[in-house]
Design an enzyme around this catalytic site. Structure first.
Site, PDB file in Angstrom:
ATOM      1  N   GLU A   1       0.792  -1.232   0.000  1.00 39.96           N
ATOM      2  CA  GLU A   1       0.000   0.000   0.000  1.00 39.96           C
ATOM      3  C   GLU A   1       0.823   1.280   0.000  1.00 39.96           C
ATOM      4  O   GLU A   1       0.466   2.247   0.677  1.00 39.96           O
ATOM      5  CB  GLU A   1      -0.932  -0.028   1.222  1.00 39.96           C
ATOM      6  CG  GLU A   1      -0.230   0.035   2.607  1.00 39.96           C
ATOM      7  CD  GLU A   1       0.164  -1.319   3.175  1.00 39.96           C
ATOM      8  OE1 GLU A   1       0.379  -2.272   2.394  1.00 39.96           O
ATOM      9  OE2 GLU A   1       0.279  -1.425   4.418  1.00 39.96           O
TER      10      GLU A   1
ATOM     11  N   HIS B   1      -8.090  -4.048  -1.155  1.00 44.41           N
ATOM     12  CA  HIS B   1      -7.332  -4.129   0.101  1.00 44.41           C
ATOM     13  C   HIS B   1      -6.298  -3.000   0.193  1.00 44.41           C
ATOM     14  O   HIS B   1      -6.268  -2.253   1.181  1.00 44.41           O
ATOM     15  CB  HIS B   1      -6.657  -5.507   0.183  1.00 44.41           C
ATOM     16  CG  HIS B   1      -5.817  -5.706   1.397  1.00 44.41           C
ATOM     17  ND1 HIS B   1      -6.295  -6.341   2.525  1.00 44.41           N
ATOM     18  CD2 HIS B   1      -4.550  -5.349   1.683  1.00 44.41           C
ATOM     19  CE1 HIS B   1      -5.340  -6.364   3.441  1.00 44.41           C
ATOM     20  NE2 HIS B   1      -4.272  -5.768   2.949  1.00 44.41           N
ATOM     21  N   GLU B   2      -5.481  -2.871  -0.826  1.00 40.66           N
ATOM     22  CA  GLU B   2      -4.418  -1.843  -0.779  1.00 40.66           C
ATOM     23  C   GLU B   2      -5.021  -0.440  -0.734  1.00 40.66           C
ATOM     24  O   GLU B   2      -4.525   0.449  -0.051  1.00 40.66           O
ATOM     25  CB  GLU B   2      -3.452  -1.987  -1.951  1.00 40.66           C
ATOM     26  CG  GLU B   2      -2.818  -3.376  -2.119  1.00 40.66           C
ATOM     27  CD  GLU B   2      -2.281  -3.993  -0.844  1.00 40.66           C
ATOM     28  OE1 GLU B   2      -1.913  -3.257   0.088  1.00 40.66           O
ATOM     29  OE2 GLU B   2      -2.243  -5.237  -0.775  1.00 40.66           O
TER      30      GLU B   2
ATOM     31  N   HIS C   1      -6.123   0.455   2.701  1.00 46.49           N
ATOM     32  CA  HIS C   1      -5.004   0.870   3.564  1.00 46.49           C
ATOM     33  C   HIS C   1      -4.796   2.386   3.538  1.00 46.49           C
ATOM     34  O   HIS C   1      -4.163   2.933   4.444  1.00 46.49           O
ATOM     35  CB  HIS C   1      -3.696   0.211   3.112  1.00 46.49           C
ATOM     36  CG  HIS C   1      -3.412  -1.124   3.735  1.00 46.49           C
ATOM     37  ND1 HIS C   1      -3.422  -1.320   5.094  1.00 46.49           N
ATOM     38  CD2 HIS C   1      -3.069  -2.319   3.193  1.00 46.49           C
ATOM     39  CE1 HIS C   1      -3.100  -2.593   5.351  1.00 46.49           C
ATOM     40  NE2 HIS C   1      -2.891  -3.221   4.203  1.00 46.49           N
TER      41      HIS C   1
ATOM     42  N   GLU D   1      -3.720  -4.493   9.394  1.00 41.90           N
ATOM     43  CA  GLU D   1      -4.224  -5.526   8.482  1.00 41.90           C
ATOM     44  C   GLU D   1      -5.630  -6.030   8.826  1.00 41.90           C
ATOM     45  O   GLU D   1      -6.422  -6.316   7.935  1.00 41.90           O
ATOM     46  CB  GLU D   1      -3.231  -6.693   8.407  1.00 41.90           C
ATOM     47  CG  GLU D   1      -1.863  -6.297   7.835  1.00 41.90           C
ATOM     48  CD  GLU D   1      -1.910  -5.720   6.421  1.00 41.90           C
ATOM     49  OE1 GLU D   1      -2.934  -5.886   5.720  1.00 41.90           O
ATOM     50  OE2 GLU D   1      -0.909  -5.091   6.017  1.00 41.90           O
TER      51      GLU D   1
ATOM     52  N   ASP E   1       9.545 -10.478  10.045  1.00 40.10           N
ATOM     53  CA  ASP E   1       9.208 -11.324   8.893  1.00 40.10           C
ATOM     54  C   ASP E   1       8.914 -12.764   9.317  1.00 40.10           C
ATOM     55  O   ASP E   1       8.193 -13.478   8.621  1.00 40.10           O
ATOM     56  CB  ASP E   1      10.332 -11.289   7.849  1.00 40.10           C
ATOM     57  CG  ASP E   1      10.400  -9.939   7.134  1.00 40.10           C
ATOM     58  OD1 ASP E   1       9.328  -9.366   6.842  1.00 40.10           O
ATOM     59  OD2 ASP E   1      11.511  -9.445   6.880  1.00 40.10           O
TER      60      ASP E   1
ATOM     61  N   TYR F   1      -4.306 -10.552  10.045  1.00 39.56           N
ATOM     62  CA  TYR F   1      -5.290 -10.235   9.002  1.00 39.56           C
ATOM     63  C   TYR F   1      -6.669 -10.776   9.377  1.00 39.56           C
ATOM     64  O   TYR F   1      -7.649 -10.057   9.445  1.00 39.56           O
ATOM     65  CB  TYR F   1      -4.888 -10.876   7.665  1.00 39.56           C
ATOM     66  CG  TYR F   1      -3.694 -10.263   6.992  1.00 39.56           C
ATOM     67  CD1 TYR F   1      -2.405 -10.519   7.447  1.00 39.56           C
ATOM     68  CD2 TYR F   1      -3.844  -9.441   5.886  1.00 39.56           C
ATOM     69  CE1 TYR F   1      -1.301  -9.970   6.809  1.00 39.56           C
ATOM     70  CE2 TYR F   1      -2.741  -8.889   5.240  1.00 39.56           C
ATOM     71  CZ  TYR F   1      -1.478  -9.160   5.708  1.00 39.56           C
ATOM     72  OH  TYR F   1      -0.395  -8.604   5.088  1.00 39.56           O
TER      73      TYR F   1
HETATM   74  N1  BES Z   1       1.058  -4.461   3.741  1.00 38.58           N
HETATM   75  C1  BES Z   1       0.780  -5.729   3.189  1.00 38.58           C
HETATM   76  C2  BES Z   1       1.992  -6.419   2.645  1.00 38.58           C
HETATM   77  C3  BES Z   1       3.085  -6.637   3.647  1.00 38.58           C
HETATM   78  C4  BES Z   1       2.809  -7.073   4.923  1.00 38.58           C
HETATM   79  C5  BES Z   1       4.390  -6.405   3.301  1.00 38.58           C
HETATM   80  C6  BES Z   1       3.831  -7.267   5.835  1.00 38.58           C
HETATM   81  C7  BES Z   1       5.405  -6.585   4.207  1.00 38.58           C
HETATM   82  C8  BES Z   1       5.131  -7.024   5.482  1.00 38.58           C
HETATM   83  C9  BES Z   1      -0.286  -5.657   2.092  1.00 38.58           C
HETATM   84  O1  BES Z   1      -1.271  -4.708   2.324  1.00 38.58           O
HETATM   85  C10 BES Z   1      -0.995  -6.976   2.057  1.00 38.58           C
HETATM   86  O2  BES Z   1      -1.580  -7.324   3.033  1.00 38.58           O
HETATM   87  N2  BES Z   1      -0.942  -7.681   0.937  1.00 38.58           N
HETATM   88  C11 BES Z   1      -1.623  -8.934   0.749  1.00 38.58           C
HETATM   89  C12 BES Z   1      -2.891  -8.713  -0.026  1.00 38.58           C
HETATM   90  C13 BES Z   1      -4.128  -9.122   0.562  1.00 38.58           C
HETATM   91  C14 BES Z   1      -4.324  -9.596   1.914  1.00 38.58           C
HETATM   92  C15 BES Z   1      -5.356  -8.918  -0.252  1.00 38.58           C
HETATM   93  C16 BES Z   1      -0.720  -9.856  -0.033  1.00 38.58           C
HETATM   94  O3  BES Z   1       0.397  -9.438  -0.387  1.00 38.58           O
HETATM   95  O4  BES Z   1      -1.073 -10.977  -0.312  1.00 38.58           O
HETATM   96 ZN    ZN Z   2      -2.574  -5.263   3.874  1.00 39.68          ZN
END
Ligand code: BES
Ligand code: ZN
Length: 592
Positions: free
Chosen positions: A262, A286-287, A290, A309, A366, A374
């Site tokens: 996002e 989703h993005e 955010h 999330e 990580d 989520y």
């Molecule tokens: N912000 C996240 C991606 C992220 C999380 C990057 C933690 C680094 C560390 C992004 O908004 C996200 O949640 N992406 C999901 C999409 C979804 C849940 C629809 C993905 O990448 O799958």
């Molecule tokens: Zn997200």
């Protein structure tokens, strides 16, 4: 607390950065960025200033107009990196740091031309969340600090730079390179700093939205995301005016390790969303969501990640419900339930990582990442909504966003606010059970629909010979087929796989959610006709959400374990560092 965020050296008694001025020279031959970062403080400061860096080569530190000042780089901590301690002279307004990034900087992936769609020019992209900004820029790398920024990025001629900011102009340099300028006037946390450089073109989707991609994919991207303005309008209807001026998107090369990121004013997206039928735009919802939940009101650190999330997943499904109806939203919750159960199973021996309010001192963010913040988070939000009613809950959310806009907050701050505005609601839904206790509370909301029940019953009857009718096979939407596949038993036979492929033509699917769910079933069944497709997907795509289950399923049989190791040996040089780490951990858990 001097150090409020266990993932940063930031000391709250020291000067706080309010604005960042960046000059970045992108060197593809050396795979390095030559940088100058000027950190402006909110008010004049003196004495020690501790910054986060990781792998950065610090060349000089000075106060502009005054000359060099003392600094010292601490030992490398495997998670935090190296503390850069600077001694500020009395009443310093700002400090300038000249530095170089390391070729293996975790925030940056440097792609060879072959790894791009056009195959003629290299490509660079960043991914700073959670704590990788420090491998790109020396900074107070914690969301408790928010900065506005301006940047000047110099790139080879013919390439274009985009950032999580508005463009303010570009020109040719005297040595034939190109410099792009950017400004982000609103204060953002460091994890939202973002840069990409490549052969890029754009298409306008509305007066305030545009999509960027390589020329080879930009038309497909414009078609896939054509509905984005409608989504922005629906989101504004829920949360109020869009706070970031423009909503642009960048479709990255396939090694991008996430589905979407996002970055404000420039959402980053995986090209696996280009299904050709607009069936994966929930990631854009989703993005986009955010923009309010995460970018406007931000978690104060990874220990409060669910605030970002959980609210965003809830918002994403709320937007989906407005756009595509109740049934579509129920399917989204069902897919989320599956992801939640898988994460709970993965962390069965680390129950402390299944609470929403996490305690992560000494834990790499990580490694703590999963679907739990989520989906468990979204279920807490939905429980509160059910408790007080939709209208009152929306009013509450707007007040919440007004109260905390452009700030970064903790779970405790959220709870205090919710207790004041919705008295008794946290207790009524047993919020403590979500926040502090492992696993899922028995009272968590369920999401059902007739259609979802039909799919569930049918999938559960597979072992007794239950099969979808020809009518169902012909009429299911991608989201229905996906949920059906997700609910099938994990131990299918080779004959089962052949039946599914023949009736649903799964091998040629452009929807990667369906394709990967199918290949995961096929891998677990040791189904040889799928091996070449599995190899192709694992070689091309670096999205961790797909790599983990697919490599995991290949661990079931001796023959597929060998296949997995062979594919990884060949593909891993093309993976992002984060993806490589995830796959390594999956392979290490294989039986010998
Ligand atoms: N912000 C996240 C991606 C992220 C999380 C990057 C933690 C680094 C560390 C992004 O908004 C996200 O949640 N992406 C999901 C999409 C979804 C849940 C629809 C993905 O990448 O799958
Ligand atoms: Zn997200």
């Amino acid at each position: 607390m001097r150090r409020p965020d266990p993932h940063s050296y930031y000391d709250s008694t020291q000067p706080k950065t309010r604005r960042l001025r960046l000059k970045l020279g992108v060197d593809f031959a050396e795979k390095r960025i030559d940088g100058e970062a000027i950190l402006e403080f909110g008010r004049p400061g003196s004495g020690s200033l501790d910054l986060d860096t990781k792998g950065l080569e610090i060349r000089s530190v000075h106060v502009p107009g005054q000359g060099p000042i003392p600094w010292e780089l601490g030992e490398a901590d495997p998670i935090l990196g190296n503390r850069l301690r600077i001694q500020l002279p009395p009443d310093a307004q700002e400090v300038a740091i000249a530095y170089r990034t390391a070729p293996d900087a975790m925030a940056l992936q440097w792609l060879e031309p072959e790894q791009t769609e056009g195959k003629v020019a290299p490509y660079l992209f960043s991914q700073c969340q959670q704590i990788h900004a420090r491998t790109m820029v020396p900074c107070q790398d914690t969301p408790t600090v928010r900065v506005s920024y301006q940047a000047e990025v110099t790139v080879p001629d013919g390439l274009t730079a985009v950032m999580s900011a508005g463009p303010t102009g570009d020109e040719r340099t005297r040595d034939g390179r190109r410099v792009f300028r950017f400004a982000m006037p609103q204060p953002i946390p460091s994890y939202l700093l973002a840069l990409a450089v490549g052969r890029l073109e754009s298409r306008d989707l509305s007066p305030r939205a545009r999509v960027w991609a390589e020329p080879e994919t930009v038309e497909a991207a414009a078609w896939e995301f054509a509905g984005v303005e409608d989504m922005i309008l629906k989101a504004e209807g829920l949360f109020g005016p869009y706070p970031w001026d423009r909503y642009d998107m960048l479709v990255l090369p396939p090694s991008f390790p996430y589905g979407g990121m996002e970055n404000p004013r420039m959402t980053f997206l995986t090209p696996t969303l280009l299904a050709g039928d607009r069936s994966l735009v929930d990631v854009v919802a989703h993005e986009l969501a955010h923009s309010w939940t995460g970018n406007l009101v931000t978690n104060a650190g990874m220990e409060h990640f669910w605030l970002n999330e959980g609210f965003t997943v809830w918002a994403e499904r709320r937007i989906l419900r407005i756009l595509h109806g109740e049934d579509a939203a129920a399917l989204g919750w069902a897919t989320g339930q599956k992801a939640l159960e898988e994460s709970l199973a993965r962390f069965k021996d680390q129950p402390q990582l299944t609470v929403l309010r996490m305690h992560l001192d000494g834990v790499d963010p990580d490694d703590a990442f999963s679907s739990i913040p989520y989906e468990k988070g979204a279920r807490l939000v939905a429980a509160l909504e059910r408790e007080v009613g939709e209208e009152r809950f929306l009013r509450f959310l707007r007040e919440y966003m007004d109260a905390f806009r452009f700030t970064s907050i903790t779970t405790e701050q959220f709870c205090t606010f919710a207790a004041a505005k919705l008295p008794g609601a946290l207790e009524a839904v047993d919020a403590r059970a979500y926040l502090d206790r492992p696993g899922m509370p028995a009272t968590a909301p369920e999401f059902r629909s007739v259609q979802l029940d039909t799919l569930t019953v049918l999938a559960e009857s597979w072992k007794d010979g239950g099969r979808p009718s020809l009518h169902q096979i012909a009429s299911w939407k991608p989201s229905e087929l996906l949920v059906y596949l997700q609910k099938l038993p994990r131990d299918l036979s080779v004959a089962d796989c052949a039946w599914l492929d023949e009736h649903f033509h799964l091998m040629g699917r452009g929807n990667h959610e369906i394709l990967v769910e199918w290949l995961t079933l096929a891998a677990a069944a040791d189904y040889e006709p799928a091996f070449s497709k599995i190899r192709e997907v694992l070689t091309r795509v670096g999205r961790m959400k797909y790599l983990r289950p697919l490599y995991g399923a290949l661990g079931r049989h001796a023959r597929t374990r060998t296949l997995a190791r062979e594919i990884f040996a060949a593909a891993s040089p093309g993976y992002h560092g984060l993806s490589r780490r995830v796959v390594q951990s999956v392979l290490e858990a294989y039986a010998a």
